[in-house]
Design a protein around this motif. Structure first.
Motif, PDB file in Angstrom:
ATOM      1  N   GLU A   5      12.589  -4.074   7.146  1.00  0.00           N
ATOM      2  CA  GLU A   5      13.621  -4.315   8.151  1.00  0.00           C
ATOM      3  C   GLU A   5      13.005  -4.708   9.483  1.00  0.00           C
ATOM      4  N   LEU A   6      11.880  -4.074   9.824  1.00  0.00           N
ATOM      5  CA  LEU A   6      11.187  -4.381  11.072  1.00  0.00           C
ATOM      6  C   LEU A   6      10.705  -5.832  11.072  1.00  0.00           C
ATOM      7  N   LEU A   7      10.213  -6.274   9.923  1.00  0.00           N
ATOM      8  CA  LEU A   7       9.737  -7.650   9.782  1.00  0.00           C
ATOM      9  C   LEU A   7      10.878  -8.638  10.022  1.00  0.00           C
ATOM     10  N   ILE A   8      12.020  -8.396   9.391  1.00  0.00           N
ATOM     11  CA  ILE A   8      13.160  -9.298   9.533  1.00  0.00           C
ATOM     12  C   ILE A   8      13.737  -9.242  10.942  1.00  0.00           C
ATOM     13  N   ASP A   9      13.820  -8.039  11.517  1.00  0.00           N
ATOM     14  CA  ASP A   9      14.341  -7.912  12.884  1.00  0.00           C
ATOM     15  C   ASP A   9      13.461  -8.674  13.867  1.00  0.00           C
ATOM     16  N   THR A  10      12.144  -8.622  13.665  1.00  0.00           N
ATOM     17  CA  THR A  10      11.212  -9.326  14.551  1.00  0.00           C
ATOM     18  C   THR A  10      11.393 -10.830  14.428  1.00  0.00           C
ATOM     19  N   ILE A  11      11.556 -11.289  13.194  1.00  0.00           N
ATOM     20  CA  ILE A  11      11.799 -12.715  12.970  1.00  0.00           C
ATOM     21  C   ILE A  11      13.118 -13.133  13.620  1.00  0.00           C
ATOM     22  N   ALA A  12      14.155 -12.327  13.414  1.00  0.00           N
ATOM     23  CA  ALA A  12      15.483 -12.659  13.936  1.00  0.00           C
ATOM     24  C   ALA A  12      15.484 -12.748  15.454  1.00  0.00           C
ATOM     25  N   ASN A  13      14.697 -11.887  16.086  1.00  0.00           N
ATOM     26  CA  ASN A  13      14.642 -11.888  17.557  1.00  0.00           C
ATOM     27  C   ASN A  13      13.870 -13.066  18.107  1.00  0.00           C
ATOM     28  N   LEU A  32       3.410  16.710  -3.304  1.00  0.00           N
ATOM     29  CA  LEU A  32       3.470  15.597  -2.352  1.00  0.00           C
ATOM     30  C   LEU A  32       4.773  14.799  -2.437  1.00  0.00           C
ATOM     31  N   ASP A  33       5.804  15.402  -3.051  1.00  0.00           N
ATOM     32  CA  ASP A  33       7.061  14.673  -3.224  1.00  0.00           C
ATOM     33  C   ASP A  33       7.647  14.229  -1.888  1.00  0.00           C
ATOM     34  N   GLU A  34       7.635  15.134  -0.896  1.00  0.00           N
ATOM     35  CA  GLU A  34       8.217  14.800   0.411  1.00  0.00           C
ATOM     36  C   GLU A  34       7.441  13.671   1.082  1.00  0.00           C
ATOM     37  N   LEU A  45      10.247   5.298   2.106  1.00  0.00           N
ATOM     38  CA  LEU A  45      11.189   4.965   3.169  1.00  0.00           C
ATOM     39  C   LEU A  45      10.531   4.109   4.250  1.00  0.00           C
ATOM     40  N   ASP A  46       9.286   4.437   4.581  1.00  0.00           N
ATOM     41  CA  ASP A  46       8.562   3.658   5.601  1.00  0.00           C
ATOM     42  C   ASP A  46       8.329   2.221   5.143  1.00  0.00           C
ATOM     43  N   ALA A  47       8.094   2.034   3.833  1.00  0.00           N
ATOM     44  CA  ALA A  47       7.934   0.679   3.305  1.00  0.00           C
ATOM     45  C   ALA A  47       9.216  -0.121   3.532  1.00  0.00           C
ATOM     46  N   ALA A  65       0.837  -1.210   0.000  1.00  0.00           N
ATOM     47  CA  ALA A  65       0.000   0.000   0.000  1.00  0.00           C
ATOM     48  C   ALA A  65       0.867   1.254   0.000  1.00  0.00           C
ATOM     49  N   LEU A  66       1.904   1.263   0.829  1.00  0.00           N
ATOM     50  CA  LEU A  66       2.795   2.423   0.896  1.00  0.00           C
ATOM     51  C   LEU A  66       3.567   2.617  -0.404  1.00  0.00           C
ATOM     52  N   GLU A  67       4.073   1.513  -0.958  1.00  0.00           N
ATOM     53  CA  GLU A  67       4.865   1.627  -2.190  1.00  0.00           C
ATOM     54  C   GLU A  67       3.998   2.095  -3.361  1.00  0.00           C
TER      55      GLU A  67
END
Length: 356
Positions: free
Chosen positions: A99-107, A83-85, A92-94, A68-70
């Motif tokens: 990274e959040l998904l992988i970090d959660t899995i790794a933990n 709306l460029d910014e 960037l949030d996507a 959705a974000l992308e």
């Protein structure tokens, strides 16, 4: 009864099948496998707007929010040049969610198969040998998306005294080019097959959706850990296939929109139906299954099926609140049968010694 007594009682059945729940993983490593979902474990403290995006879309599906974000970051400039910014931040949030998904899995997951003791693999393989042995038509279904079942099946041990027969449906495609037969590097799902006897009903961390096919990542073939492979895959917009939704209806929506997941779900339905016409002489064991409401789509198949016997694993005191809840829900499956009676027995799951 004990697990051994349950196995003896099930000897009158032609086939035993197994359904694994989160208790299977908790029994192996209690300190890291007690989560209910990746979303519940993720740390959004540095990115509250990302957590809000999940809430606005009423989902816990990481892939859905990333997409959705992308897509929004690409689409919005067509409506306004101012709306460029904002679009840049969405993009960037996507990446942050990946990274959040992988970090959660790794933990919440061992990085290497060797982090689990050899003795544990030996016990688990012996447990599984009651269901997927040479000459058996038994099938194993898991509601978990961790790698413990996969690692155990791949962990061949010398002089076991039994032969585990397992097929998860993945293999290498062959390509004929200029009269020469070439074998693909990737392990891909080969499609619906009657001999597939290992099913990840809610997906798994080593299964990745690449759009036109489903690939299986293998540490053995690459020497690269799951976490490293997952990071590389996400950069290429390949997503791990697992169902992270929090309720049964949303889980079913994800399952029905994916060929692999739906095939595994249909396979379980076939087991629950125990063949056409009269009930087949088969039984289903559950281990580590909490019979929670968000897995109602699974148990409805048993309630509406014709399978004769259900052996339910109970951990600890049967009179505890949690176990009474499990027993109550299991008995409700029995009472819902009007034509084909369902026999239910309960066994002490600790006596199964799944991990020793």
């Amino acid at each position: 009864m004990t697990f051994q007594e349950a196995i003896l009682k099930s000897a009158s059945c032609n086939t035993r099948h197994l359904l694994l729940g989160n208790g299977f993983s908790i029994a192996c490593i209690p300190t890291i496998f007690t989560y209910n979902s990746l979303f519940a474990e993720a740390d959004f403290s540095d990115n509250p707007e990302i957590e809000l995006a999940f809430k606005k879309l009423s989902t816990t599906d990481f892939e859905l929010v990333i997409n959705a974000l992308e897509k929004s970051s690409v689409l919005l400039p067509a409506y306004s040049e101012k709306l460029d910014e904002l679009c840049g931040k969405m993009s960037l949030d996507a990446d942050k969610i990946k990274e959040l998904l992988i970090d959660t899995i790794a933990n919440r997951h061992p990085e290497y198969p060797s982090q689990i003791e050899q003795e544990k693999y030996s016990y688990c393989r012996k447990f599984l040998s009651n269901f997927v042995f040479k000459g058996s038509k038994g099938r194993v279904y898991t509601l978990n998306y961790d790698l413990l079942l996969y690692w155990t099946l791949m962990h061949e041990i010398d002089n076991e005294g039994f032969k585990l027969v397992h097929n998860d449906g993945f293999g290498r495609d062959t390509i004929v080019e200029n009269g020469e037969i070439e074998v693909a590097n990737e392990l891909t799902w080969q499609g619906k097959a009657s001999n597939q006897n290992i099913h990840y009903i809610h997906g798994a961390l080593h299964l990745f959706d690449v759009g036109f096919q489903l690939e299986k990542f293998s540490w053995v073939n690459t020497g690269t850990t799951l976490i490293q492979q997952a990071r590389m895959a996400l950069r290429l917009n390949k997503f791990p296939l697992f169902v992270t939704e929090g309720d049964s209806e949303k889980k079913m929506s994800k399952i029905t929109h994916n060929a692999y997941l739906f095939n595994s779900y249909e396979s379980f339905d076939g087991v629950a139906q125990a063949g056409f016409g009269k009930p087949g002489n088969t039984c289903l064991f559950t281990y580590g299954v909490s019979f929670s409401e968000n897995d109602r789509h699974i148990f409805n198949k048993v309630a509406n099926g014709k399978i004769k016997k259900l052996f339910v694993g109970i951990y600890g005191d049967p009179s505890s609140t949690n176990n009474q809840h499990i027993i109550s829900l299991a008995e409700s499956l029995k009472s819902s049968r009007s034509i084909h009676p369902l026999e239910i027995d309960y066994y002490d799951s600790q006596t199964a010694n799944v991990w020793g």
